[in-house]
Motif scaffolding. Structure first.
Motif, PDB file in Angstrom:
ATOM      1  N   ALA A 280     -39.369  30.309 -30.937  1.00  0.00           N
ATOM      2  CA  ALA A 280     -38.592  29.877 -29.773  1.00  0.00           C
ATOM      3  C   ALA A 280     -39.348  28.839 -28.959  1.00  0.00           C
ATOM      4  N   GLY A 281     -40.653  28.994 -28.834  1.00  0.00           N
ATOM      5  CA  GLY A 281     -41.447  28.024 -28.090  1.00  0.00           C
ATOM      6  C   GLY A 281     -41.535  26.692 -28.799  1.00  0.00           C
ATOM      7  N   GLY A 282     -41.810  26.721 -30.095  1.00  0.00           N
ATOM      8  CA  GLY A 282     -41.925  25.475 -30.841  1.00  0.00           C
ATOM      9  C   GLY A 282     -40.630  24.701 -30.898  1.00  0.00           C
ATOM     10  N   HIS A 283     -39.509  25.418 -31.001  1.00  0.00           N
ATOM     11  CA  HIS A 283     -38.216  24.747 -31.115  1.00  0.00           C
ATOM     12  C   HIS A 283     -37.634  24.353 -29.768  1.00  0.00           C
ATOM     13  N   ALA A 284     -38.399  24.549 -28.693  1.00  0.00           N
ATOM     14  CA  ALA A 284     -37.999  24.002 -27.396  1.00  0.00           C
ATOM     15  C   ALA A 284     -38.202  22.495 -27.361  1.00  0.00           C
ATOM     16  N   PHE A 285     -38.936  21.969 -28.347  1.00  0.00           N
ATOM     17  CA  PHE A 285     -39.319  20.561 -28.330  1.00  0.00           C
ATOM     18  C   PHE A 285     -38.818  19.830 -29.571  1.00  0.00           C
ATOM     19  N   GLY A 286     -38.511  18.551 -29.412  1.00  0.00           N
ATOM     20  CA  GLY A 286     -38.308  17.660 -30.533  1.00  0.00           C
ATOM     21  C   GLY A 286     -37.033  17.882 -31.306  1.00  0.00           C
ATOM     22  N   LYS A 287     -37.042  17.370 -32.515  1.00  0.00           N
ATOM     23  CA  LYS A 287     -35.869  17.444 -33.376  1.00  0.00           C
ATOM     24  C   LYS A 287     -36.301  17.551 -34.829  1.00  0.00           C
ATOM     25  N   SER A 288     -35.337  17.885 -35.662  1.00  0.00           N
ATOM     26  CA  SER A 288     -35.528  17.912 -37.102  1.00  0.00           C
ATOM     27  C   SER A 288     -34.876  16.664 -37.686  1.00  0.00           C
ATOM     28  N   HIS A 289     -35.367  16.201 -38.822  1.00  0.00           N
ATOM     29  CA  HIS A 289     -34.919  14.921 -39.374  1.00  0.00           C
ATOM     30  C   HIS A 289     -34.304  15.101 -40.761  1.00  0.00           C
ATOM     31  N   GLY A 290     -33.061  14.676 -40.889  1.00  0.00           N
ATOM     32  CA  GLY A 290     -32.376  14.773 -42.168  1.00  0.00           C
ATOM     33  C   GLY A 290     -31.334  13.691 -42.339  1.00  0.00           C
ATOM     34  N   ALA A 291     -31.720  12.453 -42.070  1.00  0.00           N
ATOM     35  CA  ALA A 291     -30.758  11.351 -42.107  1.00  0.00           C
ATOM     36  C   ALA A 291     -30.479  10.846 -43.517  1.00  0.00           C
ATOM     37  N   VAL A 292     -31.366  11.178 -44.464  1.00  0.00           N
ATOM     38  CA  VAL A 292     -31.284  10.582 -45.796  1.00  0.00           C
ATOM     39  C   VAL A 292     -31.444  11.673 -46.850  1.00  0.00           C
ATOM     40  N   ALA A 293     -30.727  11.581 -47.937  1.00  0.00           N
ATOM     41  CA  ALA A 293     -30.816  12.565 -49.014  1.00  0.00           C
ATOM     42  C   ALA A 293     -32.215  12.586 -49.612  1.00  0.00           C
ATOM     43  N   ALA A 294     -32.656  13.777 -50.026  1.00  0.00           N
ATOM     44  CA  ALA A 294     -34.017  13.949 -50.527  1.00  0.00           C
ATOM     45  C   ALA A 294     -34.298  13.096 -51.752  1.00  0.00           C
ATOM     46  N   ASP A 295     -33.287  12.900 -52.597  1.00  0.00           N
ATOM     47  CA  ASP A 295     -33.542  12.152 -53.828  1.00  0.00           C
ATOM     48  C   ASP A 295     -33.712  10.649 -53.601  1.00  0.00           C
ATOM     49  N   ARG A 296     -33.589  10.218 -52.346  1.00  0.00           N
ATOM     50  CA  ARG A 296     -33.840   8.822 -52.018  1.00  0.00           C
ATOM     51  C   ARG A 296     -35.271   8.605 -51.532  1.00  0.00           C
ATOM     52  N   ILE A 297     -35.983   9.686 -51.271  1.00  0.00           N
ATOM     53  CA  ILE A 297     -37.313   9.597 -50.666  1.00  0.00           C
ATOM     54  C   ILE A 297     -38.386   9.471 -51.741  1.00  0.00           C
ATOM     55  N   GLY A 298     -39.374   8.652 -51.470  1.00  0.00           N
ATOM     56  CA  GLY A 298     -40.440   8.403 -52.426  1.00  0.00           C
ATOM     57  C   GLY A 298     -41.416   9.570 -52.544  1.00  0.00           C
ATOM     58  N   PRO A 299     -42.406   9.447 -53.405  1.00  0.00           N
ATOM     59  CA  PRO A 299     -43.347  10.538 -53.670  1.00  0.00           C
ATOM     60  C   PRO A 299     -44.262  10.806 -52.483  1.00  0.00           C
ATOM     61  N   PRO A 300     -44.871  11.990 -52.454  1.00  0.00           N
ATOM     62  CA  PRO A 300     -45.788  12.340 -51.363  1.00  0.00           C
ATOM     63  C   PRO A 300     -47.087  11.545 -51.465  1.00  0.00           C
ATOM     64  N   PRO A 301     -47.960  11.673 -50.472  1.00  0.00           N
ATOM     65  CA  PRO A 301     -49.167  10.829 -50.440  1.00  0.00           C
ATOM     66  C   PRO A 301     -49.987  10.830 -51.721  1.00  0.00           C
ATOM     67  N   GLU A 302     -50.171  11.980 -52.334  1.00  0.00           N
ATOM     68  CA  GLU A 302     -51.040  12.043 -53.514  1.00  0.00           C
ATOM     69  C   GLU A 302     -50.451  11.327 -54.718  1.00  0.00           C
ATOM     70  N   ASN A 303     -49.158  11.052 -54.704  1.00  0.00           N
ATOM     71  CA  ASN A 303     -48.524  10.356 -55.823  1.00  0.00           C
ATOM     72  C   ASN A 303     -47.996   8.979 -55.430  1.00  0.00           C
ATOM     73  N   ALA A 304     -48.258   8.576 -54.202  1.00  0.00           N
ATOM     74  CA  ALA A 304     -47.744   7.293 -53.727  1.00  0.00           C
ATOM     75  C   ALA A 304     -48.486   6.136 -54.393  1.00  0.00           C
TER      76      ALA A 304
END
Length: 747
Positions: A280-304
């Protein structure tokens, strides 16, 4: 034009230089682990050593003391309310983003083995850096680099990340409970910690919806009596910090989500009230992000790709950030005021009914049924508003009766909620730091908290040389065997784990619940009782007396083997009280398996798939041992008869610090036969006569079966190895006895 080989070729096992290679510098396959997946990786004991650390010659406590902490905090707070074009801040405030970074850095902590947590800034390295749940935390750290660059080695990344999280809370009106520096950074990736049995292709696009293979780490189903998470794991699935916010297997079931939340947060040392306060405390702040489908996102740092320079999750849609940001796939904010500390999260959760919807990325989330419900401003576009959002894991707090009661209490008492979140955040971000003797800085709270395993002030004068000598003679006067004395002292000290700095001999918690009642410690009960009388008569603490008794045992055992040694002893330990011992969390220090004492819990295979020898290696790692120290310590304990049930001594002269364990393990004239189908117990036989000599466990045979351990054992088992063995055993014995003495050592 010559082009560099793609990683696809490397991962397919094709050497860029032609032909196959054994895991060369290019990271190609196959590696030793590919070829021999069950090989005991003893080399993990030597990772992250001084050779990897460019600051190994620096006194971090001294360096940290040079910082003007208020000035540093002011700089961080000024940065938090700025925005840069390459990664603009939501609502013109980086605070919520930095809270998430700090939370996820600390949230990997698990109580079963003390691993994870914020203590070494492991979020910078694989595998944690590239977990789906850590999407875009790489951007947060890169944004902080100018501040880290300015202060250099005076503040570790681990400390800076937590401090930034605190500053973020403070600029949004939240009163933090305190902050302690003192975390030392790691300097290489962690390829040893067991994060779970799943094999996830980290090169492929992923989302929470993909994380449905739970069978390997869970037994039973939600609601079943046998529903449980495999030890020592804490997260509900690989690549997550806690739970899937869409519900188990993205099923959208809040009640099932509540079950997962209680188990995972419990594994991270949080009770129900702390769990509610954090969510409850953590979710008092900010937002979650989901503007783009996951299959459009590139690899994580170790595979970039190389040109990404360590930044992952490239988003090709629109600007790739700001209003187009993709992190976990869920889109929206929980409150109308995402940069202000208030009670809107709980008020919204309980005031409105919520219905399931989908984010632009396709993730399951919840929206108020009432169209008149407050709306939340867009994080980047002036005048644009959106419906409020809740996750399935948020709705779980409303449907679970225990969580609901806590939420309703917090709804009625905002001050109580504020204090609960403040203390829970402090615990979350400091849980793995160990005793307060390691805490640095001017913001360390004076209060001793139960999870810190507090110790009382000394009540005895330090033992001088004459007092130590008298106490040693009194110990010998008890008539207790060297085997019992050594077993008891080692049992007192072996609970230490370098991961979260808990356990150890200081405090004499061996004499308190729950440790005194563990099956592996029953042998120590009468010994502790006898030593208590010696301590009282000698004016010493029980903790010091137990350790000194072990030193006496080692000296006498060495003398019996023809070696005169003085075992180091540093007094000053104190005796904790039962009230200072947090029994529920201390219970997690009870060993499932302890190869040093040849103990294995009867139902081990039902609790974890990890083999006894892997757990033995893990314990050696938690004690901070090298491979030679592991071998020497085990051989000495076997010679002293420090075994739970008598197996594995390999000697007819228990109590003599001989090399018999090694010479027996290495004897080519002997052979081993399994005594059970599973291969957990063995019988030693003479090859020619068939005569049975000894019984043993996997934790004995590993010192002859594993190539690296056998190589060390050969040093001690050679004709000239006796003196070296005694010397090395005494050194590692003292290391274990002193492991928790942060009151007299740095680190």
């Amino acid at each position: 034009m010559t082009q560099y080989k793609d990683y696809d070729d490397v991962l397919a096992g094709k050497c860029p230089f032609g032909g196959d290679t054994l895991g060369g510098a290019q990271g190609s396959s196959p590696t030793l682990s590919d070829w021999y997946p069950h090989r005991l990786r003893v080399e993990q004991l030597h990772r992250d050593g001084q050779a990897a650390n460019p600051l190994s010659d620096e006194d971090y406590a001294q360096a940290f003391a040079t910082i003007d902490l208020p000035a540093l905090k002011d700089e961080i707070k000024q940065f938090l309310t700025t925005s840069v074009s390459w990664w603009p801040s939501d609502y013109g405030n980086y605070g919520p983003q930095m809270i998430r970074m700090a939370w996820h850095s600390a949230g990997t902590y698990r109580i079963a083995d003390g691993r994870g947590g914020a203590g070494q800034a492991m979020q910078r390295f694989a595998p944690i850096s590239s977990w789906w749940d850590n999407g875009n935390t790489d951007k947060s750290r890169r944004l902080l680099w100018p501040i880290k660059q300015k202060y250099g080695s005076a503040i570790s990344w681990a400390d800076l990340m937590v401090l930034t999280g605190n500053c973020a809370l403070e600029i949004m009106g939240f009163p933090t409970y305190g902050f302690a520096g003192g975390r030392r950074d790691a300097w290489e990736a962690d390829d040893a910690t067991y994060w779970g049995p799943e094999h996830i292709d980290m090169t492929a696009p992923s989302s929470y919806d993909d994380m449905v293979s739970r069978d390997q780490r869970w037994t039973g189903k939600p609601g079943d009596a046998d529903y449980q998470l495999q030890q020592p794991l804490a997260a509900s699935h690989q690549a997550l910090i806690y739970v899937n916010p869409e519900g188990p297997e993205a099923n959208g079931d809040p009640a099932a989500s509540a079950v997962d939340i209680r188990i995972t947060f419990g594994r991270m040392a949080m009770d129900d009230e702390e769990t509610v306060a954090l969510i409850a405390g953590g979710h008092a702040f900010g937002k979650s992000h989901g503007a783009v489908a996951a299959d459009r996102i590139g690899p994580p740092p170790e595979n970039a790709p190389m040109e990404a320079m360590g930044l992952g999750w490239h988003n090709p849609e629109g600007a790739g950030h700001g209003a187009d940001t993709m992190t976990n796939g869920i889109e929206g904010s929980w409150t109308p005021n995402p940069t202000t500390w208030d009670n809107d999260y709980l008020e919204n959760l309980f005031r409105f009914e919520w219905e399931q919807t989908r984010s632009p990325a396709g993730a399951l989330q919840w929206t108020p049924v009432d169209p008149a419900a407050p709306r939340t401003p867009d994080a980047h576009r002036e005048g644009v508003e959106h419906p409020l959002m809740m996750m399935t894991s948020d709705i779980a707090l409303k449907v679970d009766p225990v969580y609901r009661e806590i939420c309703e209490r917090f709804l009625g008492d905002f001050d109580a909620f504020t204090l609960a979140f403040s203390k829970a955040w402090y615990k979350l971000t400091h849980r793995d730091m160990g005793p307060k003797a390691r805490y640095l800085g001017s913001e360390v709270p004076a209060e001793d908290l139960p999870w810190q395993d507090p110790l009382p002030e000394p009540t005895h004068q330090p033992l001088d040389a004459a007092g130590t000598a008298r106490l040693k003679e009194a110990i010998r006067g008890t008539g207790l065997s060297a085997s019992d004395l050594a077993y008891t002292a080692f049992s007192s000290a072996v609970t230490y784990r370098d991961s979260d700095k808990r356990g150890g001999a200081n405090g004499a918690r061996l004499a308190l619940a729950p440790q005194k009642d563990w099956l592996v410690n029953r042998r120590t009960v009468p010994v502790v009782q006898a030593l208590r009388g010696v301590a009282e008569q000698g004016g010493a603490s029980l903790a010091d007396t137990i350790v000194l008794a072990g030193c006496v045992a080692v000296e006498d055992a060495a003398r019996a083997a023809g070696h005169e040694v003085d075992v180091p002893f540093t007094g000053g330990r104190v005796d904790a009280t039962q009230e200072q011992t947090d029994v529920p969390t201390f219970e997690w220090l009870a060993p499932l398996s302890d190869g040093f004492r040849n103990y294995t819990q009867a139902d081990l295979t039902e609790v974890t798939p990890v083999s006894p020898e892997q757990l033995f290696l893990d314990k050696a790692d938690l004690l901070g041992l090298t491979a030679p120290e592991w071998v020497a310590l085990t051989g000495g304990l076997r010679a002293l008869g420090c075994n739970h049930d008598g197996t594995g001594t390999f000697t007819d002269r228990v109590g003599t610090l001989s090399t018999d364990f090694f010479t027996t393990v290495l004897d080519p004239g002997l052979q081993w036969r399994k005594l059970d189908e599973a291969g957990t117990r063995f019988c030693l036989e003479d090859r020619e006569s068939g005569e049975q000599r000894h019984e043993a466990t996997r934790d004995d045979l590993v010192f002859g079966a594993n190539a690296q351990l056998r190589a060390v054992a050969e040093v001690y088992g050679s004709a000239d190895g006796g003196a070296r063995f005694v010397r090395d055993f005494v050194a590692v014995w003292d290391k274990v006895m002193m492991a928790d003495r942060y009151d007299v050592k740095a680190g």
